[in-house]
Design a protein around this motif. Structure first.
Motif, PDB file in Angstrom:
ATOM      1  N   ALA A   1       0.803  -1.218   0.000  1.00 39.16           N
ATOM      2  CA  ALA A   1       0.000   0.000   0.000  1.00 39.16           C
ATOM      3  C   ALA A   1       0.840   1.273   0.000  1.00 39.16           C
ATOM      4  CB  ALA A   1      -0.946   0.003   1.199  1.00 39.16           C
ATOM      5  N   SER A   2       1.994   1.243   0.682  1.00 37.74           N
ATOM      6  CA  SER A   2       2.791   2.458   0.819  1.00 37.74           C
ATOM      7  C   SER A   2       3.180   3.066  -0.525  1.00 37.74           C
ATOM      8  CB  SER A   2       4.029   2.163   1.664  1.00 37.74           C
ATOM      9  OG  SER A   2       4.862   3.291   1.764  1.00 37.74           O
ATOM     10  N   PRO A   3       3.816   2.333  -1.453  1.00 38.15           N
ATOM     11  CA  PRO A   3       4.154   2.943  -2.744  1.00 38.15           C
ATOM     12  C   PRO A   3       2.923   3.288  -3.579  1.00 38.15           C
ATOM     13  CG  PRO A   3       4.704   0.611  -2.758  1.00 38.15           C
ATOM     14  CD  PRO A   3       4.379   0.967  -1.342  1.00 38.15           C
ATOM     15  N   VAL A   4       1.845   2.509  -3.441  1.00 36.03           N
ATOM     16  CA  VAL A   4       0.611   2.812  -4.179  1.00 36.03           C
ATOM     17  C   VAL A   4       0.031   4.137  -3.720  1.00 36.03           C
ATOM     18  CG1 VAL A   4      -1.757   2.068  -4.636  1.00 36.03           C
ATOM     19  CG2 VAL A   4       0.096   0.389  -4.647  1.00 36.03           C
TER      20      VAL A   4
ATOM     21  N   THR B   1      -6.587  11.350  -3.733  1.00 33.63           N
ATOM     22  CA  THR B   1      -7.042  10.260  -4.592  1.00 33.63           C
ATOM     23  C   THR B   1      -7.045   8.937  -3.842  1.00 33.63           C
ATOM     24  OG1 THR B   1      -6.151  11.393  -6.540  1.00 33.63           O
ATOM     25  CG2 THR B   1      -6.636   9.046  -6.760  1.00 33.63           C
ATOM     26  N   ALA B   2      -6.018   8.708  -3.019  1.00 34.90           N
ATOM     27  CA  ALA B   2      -5.938   7.467  -2.256  1.00 34.90           C
ATOM     28  C   ALA B   2      -7.103   7.354  -1.276  1.00 34.90           C
ATOM     29  CB  ALA B   2      -4.608   7.412  -1.500  1.00 34.90           C
ATOM     30  N   LEU B   3      -7.436   8.440  -0.607  1.00 36.88           N
ATOM     31  CA  LEU B   3      -8.554   8.414   0.332  1.00 36.88           C
ATOM     32  C   LEU B   3      -9.872   8.117  -0.380  1.00 36.88           C
ATOM     33  CD1 LEU B   3      -7.628  11.453   2.615  1.00 36.88           C
ATOM     34  CD2 LEU B   3      -7.705   9.047   3.314  1.00 36.88           C
ATOM     35  N   LEU B   4     -10.094   8.763  -1.517  1.00 39.27           N
ATOM     36  CA  LEU B   4     -11.347   8.563  -2.245  1.00 39.27           C
ATOM     37  C   LEU B   4     -11.433   7.157  -2.831  1.00 39.27           C
ATOM     38  CD1 LEU B   4     -11.655  12.044  -3.989  1.00 39.27           C
ATOM     39  CD2 LEU B   4     -13.086  11.146  -2.148  1.00 39.27           C
TER      40      LEU B   4
ATOM     41  N   TYR C   1     -11.802  -7.153  -2.847  1.00 45.01           N
ATOM     42  CA  TYR C   1     -11.534  -5.771  -3.269  1.00 45.01           C
ATOM     43  C   TYR C   1     -11.585  -4.814  -2.073  1.00 45.01           C
ATOM     44  CZ  TYR C   1     -12.027  -1.190  -5.366  1.00 45.01           C
ATOM     45  OH  TYR C   1     -11.846   0.131  -5.687  1.00 45.01           O
ATOM     46  N   LEU C   2     -12.492  -5.085  -1.145  1.00 44.42           N
ATOM     47  CA  LEU C   2     -12.571  -4.229   0.041  1.00 44.42           C
ATOM     48  C   LEU C   2     -11.268  -4.276   0.837  1.00 44.42           C
ATOM     49  CD1 LEU C   2     -13.930  -2.414   2.089  1.00 44.42           C
ATOM     50  CD2 LEU C   2     -15.107  -4.422   3.032  1.00 44.42           C
ATOM     51  N   GLY C   3     -10.641  -5.440   0.900  1.00 41.73           N
ATOM     52  CA  GLY C   3      -9.357  -5.529   1.585  1.00 41.73           C
ATOM     53  C   GLY C   3      -8.314  -4.642   0.936  1.00 41.73           C
ATOM     54  N   PHE C   4      -8.292  -4.634  -0.408  1.00 40.74           N
ATOM     55  CA  PHE C   4      -7.369  -3.741  -1.123  1.00 40.74           C
ATOM     56  C   PHE C   4      -7.684  -2.278  -0.832  1.00 40.74           C
ATOM     57  CE2 PHE C   4      -7.083  -1.009  -4.925  1.00 40.74           C
ATOM     58  CZ  PHE C   4      -5.699  -0.889  -5.005  1.00 40.74           C
ATOM     59  N   ALA C   5      -8.963  -1.907  -0.953  1.00 44.61           N
ATOM     60  CA  ALA C   5      -9.364  -0.520  -0.712  1.00 44.61           C
ATOM     61  C   ALA C   5      -9.065  -0.095   0.719  1.00 44.61           C
ATOM     62  CB  ALA C   5     -10.853  -0.349  -1.016  1.00 44.61           C
ATOM     63  N   SER C   6      -9.262  -1.018   1.663  1.00 41.60           N
ATOM     64  CA  SER C   6      -8.994  -0.704   3.067  1.00 41.60           C
ATOM     65  C   SER C   6      -7.527  -0.388   3.297  1.00 41.60           C
ATOM     66  CB  SER C   6      -9.410  -1.883   3.953  1.00 41.60           C
ATOM     67  OG  SER C   6     -10.783  -2.150   3.844  1.00 41.60           O
ATOM     68  N   SER C   7      -6.652  -1.165   2.660  1.00 43.12           N
ATOM     69  CA  SER C   7      -5.218  -0.912   2.836  1.00 43.12           C
ATOM     70  C   SER C   7      -4.838   0.470   2.337  1.00 43.12           C
ATOM     71  CB  SER C   7      -4.401  -1.981   2.100  1.00 43.12           C
ATOM     72  OG  SER C   7      -4.502  -1.845   0.692  1.00 43.12           O
ATOM     73  N   ILE C   8      -5.457   0.902   1.253  1.00 45.49           N
ATOM     74  CA  ILE C   8      -5.155   2.218   0.681  1.00 45.49           C
ATOM     75  C   ILE C   8      -5.640   3.342   1.598  1.00 45.49           C
ATOM     76  CG2 ILE C   8      -5.549   3.765  -1.269  1.00 45.49           C
ATOM     77  CD1 ILE C   8      -3.754   1.343  -1.876  1.00 45.49           C
ATOM     78  N   ILE C   9      -6.890   3.258   2.022  1.00 39.72           N
ATOM     79  CA  ILE C   9      -7.466   4.363   2.799  1.00 39.72           C
ATOM     80  C   ILE C   9      -6.836   4.452   4.188  1.00 39.72           C
ATOM     81  CG2 ILE C   9      -9.418   3.072   3.795  1.00 39.72           C
ATOM     82  CD1 ILE C   9     -11.125   5.574   3.378  1.00 39.72           C
ATOM     83  N   TRP C  10      -6.482   3.310   4.808  1.00 40.39           N
ATOM     84  CA  TRP C  10      -5.973   3.369   6.169  1.00 40.39           C
ATOM     85  C   TRP C  10      -4.507   3.751   6.234  1.00 40.39           C
ATOM     86  CZ3 TRP C  10      -8.520   4.349  10.243  1.00 40.39           C
ATOM     87  CH2 TRP C  10      -9.855   3.978  10.351  1.00 40.39           C
TER      88      TRP C  10
ATOM     89  N   LEU D   1      11.664  -1.295  -8.731  1.00 44.17           N
ATOM     90  CA  LEU D   1      11.408  -2.499  -7.947  1.00 44.17           C
ATOM     91  C   LEU D   1      12.161  -2.452  -6.621  1.00 44.17           C
ATOM     92  CD1 LEU D   1      10.141  -5.291  -7.762  1.00 44.17           C
ATOM     93  CD2 LEU D   1      12.162  -6.213  -8.935  1.00 44.17           C
ATOM     94  N   ILE D   2      13.416  -2.019  -6.665  1.00 44.98           N
ATOM     95  CA  ILE D   2      14.208  -1.909  -5.441  1.00 44.98           C
ATOM     96  C   ILE D   2      13.575  -0.907  -4.480  1.00 44.98           C
ATOM     97  CG2 ILE D   2      16.424  -1.149  -4.499  1.00 44.98           C
ATOM     98  CD1 ILE D   2      17.735  -2.287  -7.036  1.00 44.98           C
ATOM     99  N   SER D   3      13.117   0.216  -5.025  1.00 42.60           N
ATOM    100  CA  SER D   3      12.466   1.231  -4.197  1.00 42.60           C
ATOM    101  C   SER D   3      11.204   0.684  -3.549  1.00 42.60           C
ATOM    102  CB  SER D   3      12.139   2.459  -5.051  1.00 42.60           C
ATOM    103  OG  SER D   3      11.461   3.427  -4.296  1.00 42.60           O
ATOM    104  N   PHE D   4      10.447  -0.093  -4.345  1.00 40.87           N
ATOM    105  CA  PHE D   4       9.209  -0.678  -3.827  1.00 40.87           C
ATOM    106  C   PHE D   4       9.486  -1.659  -2.689  1.00 40.87           C
ATOM    107  CE2 PHE D   4       6.711  -4.600  -4.079  1.00 40.87           C
ATOM    108  CZ  PHE D   4       5.499  -4.134  -3.601  1.00 40.87           C
ATOM    109  N   LEU D   5      10.458  -2.555  -2.901  1.00 42.54           N
ATOM    110  CA  LEU D   5      10.785  -3.543  -1.883  1.00 42.54           C
ATOM    111  C   LEU D   5      11.317  -2.882  -0.610  1.00 42.54           C
ATOM    112  CD1 LEU D   5      12.490  -6.283  -4.094  1.00 42.54           C
ATOM    113  CD2 LEU D   5      10.214  -6.360  -3.054  1.00 42.54           C
ATOM    114  N   LYS D   6      12.118  -1.838  -0.799  1.00 39.56           N
ATOM    115  CA  LYS D   6      12.645  -1.110   0.353  1.00 39.56           C
ATOM    116  C   LYS D   6      11.518  -0.484   1.152  1.00 39.56           C
ATOM    117  CE  LYS D   6      15.808   2.603   1.658  1.00 39.56           C
ATOM    118  NZ  LYS D   6      16.746   3.642   1.170  1.00 39.56           N
ATOM    119  N   SER D   7      10.547   0.104   0.447  1.00 36.80           N
ATOM    120  CA  SER D   7       9.422   0.742   1.119  1.00 36.80           C
ATOM    121  C   SER D   7       8.597  -0.273   1.901  1.00 36.80           C
ATOM    122  CB  SER D   7       8.541   1.457   0.091  1.00 36.80           C
ATOM    123  OG  SER D   7       7.411   2.014   0.707  1.00 36.80           O
ATOM    124  N   ALA D   8       8.475  -1.497   1.348  1.00 33.62           N
ATOM    125  CA  ALA D   8       7.629  -2.505   1.976  1.00 33.62           C
ATOM    126  C   ALA D   8       8.264  -3.114   3.220  1.00 33.62           C
ATOM    127  CB  ALA D   8       7.283  -3.602   0.972  1.00 33.62           C
TER     128      ALA D   8
END
Length: 441
Positions: A84-87, A95-98, A126-135, A240-247
């Motif tokens: 969720a962090s890089p997304v 946009t992420a909240l909406l 899908y709700l699980g995905f949306a929840s990760s984004i909004i929270w 990809l490296i940036s994404f993995l580091k963020s996660a």
């Protein structure tokens, strides 16, 4: 590994007034305004979802459809929180909240038609995905607003973060109070309500959620000016490296490792209230119609405690005292259930247990958010992503194992979990610096 900030740095005022030019007075109030809007939006959205979640095991009873759907929601929530962090950074704050609200809207809307597994399960995923984004964005947005408000007004940063978290979690906790009173009023003629009453209830829920989404459109963006995650010219490997580091980067911080047990416990205790307390404690004593009332009490004390705990937060010492109190009160409830609870327990006992559980939840929500905001300034999104990974993963575990074990076994699990979580937190407070010094790379 990153070193643990000294306790003195956490306790002293965190002022940044000399790091940026002064802003116009009219701009200084916008951050507080955004917190008011965010808090009220979440109240309108989650009073609907929270009350619907409490009813899920009784409304969708066909082959455990409701409970399984919630298990899918929180499993998906935990999985997607890893990315969720890089997304969130790519989408931008508003946009992420909406986008995050869309999953909740669909989940409520589907209850106005006949529920089947091939409809509920994909929407739950899908709700699980949306929840990760909004929270993840909620925690980041609130912390960003607090820091900017403190900087613009020369305020104590830690106290401002505590105040903003107190307001938000107070409003969010009110969802249990208002949402469950609404359920109690509309379904008053029966334990589960007639089909007409149930459909009307979910229509009201959908209207409330829609209003919350509309209100969220009036938020100001809190995006940072960092370009690291927005440079489209970067190579795929660099991305990809940036994404993995963020996660995974937060897991290399010793502070995070000591906070994770408390994060996981907050998920366990929330799911315990939703899945176990309502079904095996409230219903046998007060009947299904009493669930709304008991959860309203839980929400009321959760809200009051969130506000008070947020106002009291000023640094690591106050956080430690408040967490100690919350852990003690919830441990009392678990011991009470093991030693003295029976299905003949009266209304006063149920109300007292609901109140103590609500107080503990209010403490944990505000103090963990404040702690992450103070400790993890360089990767706030990543820190809050970890919170949701462990919290939602623990919630999913409870929903999946709930049908398989007794209440007594579950209470023993909860009592053990709170002792482990509190022990790790105390070690962080008392010996964190020594632990880091001995393990520093």
């Amino acid at each position: 590994m990153e070193s643990l900030d000294s306790r003195d740095d956490i306790e002293k005022p965190l002022l940044h007034g000399d790091e940026s030019p002064p802003v116009l007075l009219t701009k200084k109030s916008t951050h507080a305004r955004d917190v008011h809007i965010l808090s009220f939006s979440f109240l309108l959205i989650f009073l609907a979802f929270g009350a619907a979640q409490n009813l899920e095991s009784t409304v969708d009873t066909d082959k455990g459809l409701g409970t399984t759907s919630l298990g899918i929601v929180y499993s998906s929530f935990a999985l997607f929180s890893l990315v969720a962090s890089p997304v969130v950074r790519a989408l931008g704050s508003k946009t992420a909240l909406l986008l995050g609200t869309s999953g909740y809207w669909l989940f409520i809307a589907v209850h106005l038609i006949k529920q089947t597994w091939y409809i509920m399960y994909p929407i739950s995923l899908y709700l699980g995905f949306a929840s990760s984004i909004i929270w993840v964005e909620q925690g980041t947005y609130l912390t960003s607003a607090a820091r900017r408000h403190a900087r613009d007004n020369n305020l104590h940063e830690g106290k401002t973060i505590g105040n903003f978290n107190g307001e938000f979690w107070m409003m969010f906790a009110c969802r249990q109070f208002f949402g469950n009173l609404l359920s109690l009023a509309i379904l008053r003629d029966g334990s589960e309500g007639t089909p007409g009453q149930t459909k009307f209830l979910y229509t009201v829920f959908l209207c409330s959620m829609t209003l919350g989404i509309i209100l969220m459109c009036f938020l100001n963006s809190k995006d940072t000016v960092e370009k690291e995650y927005q440079d489209s010219s970067r190579s795929f490997s660099a991305s990809l490296i940036s994404f993995l580091k963020s996660a995974i980067a937060p897991l290399f911080d010793v502070r995070m490792l000591f906070i994770i047990p408390l994060m996981a416990y907050t998920g366990l205790q929330q799911a315990f209230v939703w899945a176990e307390f309502t079904k095996y404690v409230v219903t046998p004593s007060l009947g299904m119609s009493g669930v709304g009332g008991a959860m309203a009490v839980y929400g009321f004390f959760d809200a009051i405690c969130s506000l008070v705990a947020g106002r009291l937060t000023s640094g690591l010492k106050t956080i430690s005292l408040l967490v100690s109190g919350g852990a003690l009160l919830q441990a009392v409830v678990f011991v009470w259930l093991l030693l003295k609870f029976s299905q003949a327990s009266g209304l006063l006992s149920i109300v007292a247990m609901a109140a103590l559980l609500g107080i503990g939840d209010g403490v944990f929500n505000t103090q963990i958010s404040a702690l992450l905001g103070m400790f993890f300034k360089r990767d706030t999104e990543g820190a809050f992503a970890q919170l949701k990974v462990w919290q939602s993963g623990a919630i999913a575990v409870i929903f999946f194992i709930s049908p398989c074990i007794s209440l007594e076994t579950m209470v023993v699990v909860m009592l053990t979990a709170v002792l482990i979580a509190y022990g790790a937190f105390v070690y962080l407070f008392l010996h964190g610096e020594e632990a880091v010094s001995s393990s520093r790379l």
